[in-house]
Design a protein around this motif. Structure first.
Motif, PDB file in Angstrom:
ATOM      1  N   UNK A 126       0.829  -1.215   0.000  1.00 49.36           N
ATOM      2  CA  UNK A 126       0.000   0.000   0.000  1.00 49.36           C
ATOM      3  C   UNK A 126       0.858   1.258   0.000  1.00 49.36           C
ATOM      4  N   UNK A 127       2.080   1.163   0.527  1.00 50.61           N
ATOM      5  CA  UNK A 127       3.006   2.302   0.470  1.00 50.61           C
ATOM      6  C   UNK A 127       3.429   2.600  -0.958  1.00 50.61           C
ATOM      7  N   UNK A 128       3.270   1.643  -1.861  1.00 49.00           N
ATOM      8  CA  UNK A 128       3.601   1.833  -3.278  1.00 49.00           C
ATOM      9  C   UNK A 128       2.503   2.557  -4.056  1.00 49.00           C
ATOM     10  N   UNK A 129       1.299   2.580  -3.542  1.00 50.47           N
ATOM     11  CA  UNK A 129       0.171   3.140  -4.294  1.00 50.47           C
ATOM     12  C   UNK A 129       0.424   4.578  -4.744  1.00 50.47           C
ATOM     13  N   UNK A 130       0.938   5.468  -3.893  1.00 48.45           N
ATOM     14  CA  UNK A 130       1.228   6.823  -4.392  1.00 48.45           C
ATOM     15  C   UNK A 130       2.252   6.823  -5.527  1.00 48.45           C
ATOM     16  N   UNK A 131       3.207   5.917  -5.479  1.00 45.72           N
ATOM     17  CA  UNK A 131       4.202   5.811  -6.557  1.00 45.72           C
ATOM     18  C   UNK A 131       3.517   5.354  -7.844  1.00 45.72           C
ATOM     19  N   UNK A 132       2.588   4.425  -7.730  1.00 44.70           N
ATOM     20  CA  UNK A 132       1.839   3.958  -8.900  1.00 44.70           C
ATOM     21  C   UNK A 132       1.045   5.103  -9.525  1.00 44.70           C
ATOM     22  N   UNK A 133       0.469   5.953  -8.694  1.00 46.79           N
ATOM     23  CA  UNK A 133      -0.266   7.109  -9.215  1.00 46.79           C
ATOM     24  C   UNK A 133       0.670   8.082  -9.925  1.00 46.79           C
ATOM     25  N   UNK A 134       1.857   8.282  -9.364  1.00 50.09           N
ATOM     26  CA  UNK A 134       2.842   9.144 -10.032  1.00 50.09           C
ATOM     27  C   UNK A 134       3.237   8.562 -11.384  1.00 50.09           C
ATOM     28  N   UNK A 135       3.455   7.248 -11.442  1.00 49.79           N
ATOM     29  CA  UNK A 135       3.782   6.607 -12.715  1.00 49.79           C
ATOM     30  C   UNK A 135       2.646   6.758 -13.716  1.00 49.79           C
ATOM     31  N   UNK A 136       1.421   6.595 -13.245  1.00 43.65           N
ATOM     32  CA  UNK A 136       0.268   6.734 -14.125  1.00 43.65           C
ATOM     33  C   UNK A 136       0.149   8.167 -14.653  1.00 43.65           C
ATOM     34  N   UNK A 174       2.587  10.333 -14.926  1.00 46.11           N
ATOM     35  CA  UNK A 174       3.700  10.541 -15.840  1.00 46.11           C
ATOM     36  C   UNK A 174       3.397   9.906 -17.199  1.00 46.11           C
ATOM     37  N   UNK A 175       2.866   8.686 -17.188  1.00 49.93           N
ATOM     38  CA  UNK A 175       2.522   8.017 -18.432  1.00 49.93           C
ATOM     39  C   UNK A 175       1.476   8.772 -19.239  1.00 49.93           C
ATOM     40  N   UNK A 176       0.558   9.436 -18.544  1.00 56.04           N
ATOM     41  CA  UNK A 176      -0.478  10.209 -19.215  1.00 56.04           C
ATOM     42  C   UNK A 176       0.078  11.415 -19.954  1.00 56.04           C
ATOM     43  N   UNK A 177       1.246  11.890 -19.537  1.00 55.12           N
ATOM     44  CA  UNK A 177       1.833  13.072 -20.180  1.00 55.12           C
ATOM     45  C   UNK A 177       2.646  12.730 -21.423  1.00 55.12           C
ATOM     46  N   UNK A 178       2.932  11.438 -21.622  1.00 54.20           N
ATOM     47  CA  UNK A 178       3.735  11.038 -22.778  1.00 54.20           C
ATOM     48  C   UNK A 178       2.901  11.047 -24.037  1.00 54.20           C
TER      49      UNK A 178
END
Length: 132
Positions: free
Chosen positions: A115-125, A127-131
């Motif tokens: 669950x500590x990874x969830x904010x990182x997953x949102x950041x990755x998502x 970031x991916x949306x901006x590509x």
């Protein structure tokens, strides 16, 4: 003709000899691995094509059945999902709970470490949306 071929083979063998790496290169490589040890450990837990997608599908932290996870992940095969869930479990990122119901019922959910990874997953998502 045969003698020429033998000479060419011999020249190729001589040209393929590799020099041993210098000790300085080995030391630098070792130092680099020590610096990235956390990254190596993280990638061994969440690397691959499916694990991040599975974590994304389970991000709410609630118990989910296997079929729910599979539906959310998409085109993953049963073998790959089962294997990935086992690996996530052995790495301490997913919990499996089996109930004594008939028919048998199994649920999965993320551990506090995952669950500590969830904010990182949102950041990755994001970031991916901006590509493009």
């Amino acid at each position: 003709m045969k003698a020429e071929k033998a000479d060419k083979k011999e020249k190729k063998k001589k040209g393929k000899k590799k020099a041993a790496p210098s000790p300085a290169v080995t030391v630098d490589r070792t130092a680099h691995l020590l610096e990235t040890d956390g990254m190596e450990k993280a990638l061994s837990c969440i690397g691959g094509k499916w694990k991040l997608r599975i974590l994304w599908a389970m991000q709410d932290g609630e118990e989910q059945r296997y079929s729910e996870i599979k539906r959310k992940v998409g085109t993953i095969t049963d073998v790959m999902l089962s294997q990935s869930l086992k690996e996530l479990g052995s790495d301490g990122l997913a919990e499996r709970k089996q109930y004594d119901d008939l028919p048998p019922r199994v649920t999965y959910r993320l551990t506090p470490d995952a669950l500590r990874l969830v904010p990182v997953l949102h950041l990755l998502s994001d970031w991916g949306s901006t590509l493009e």
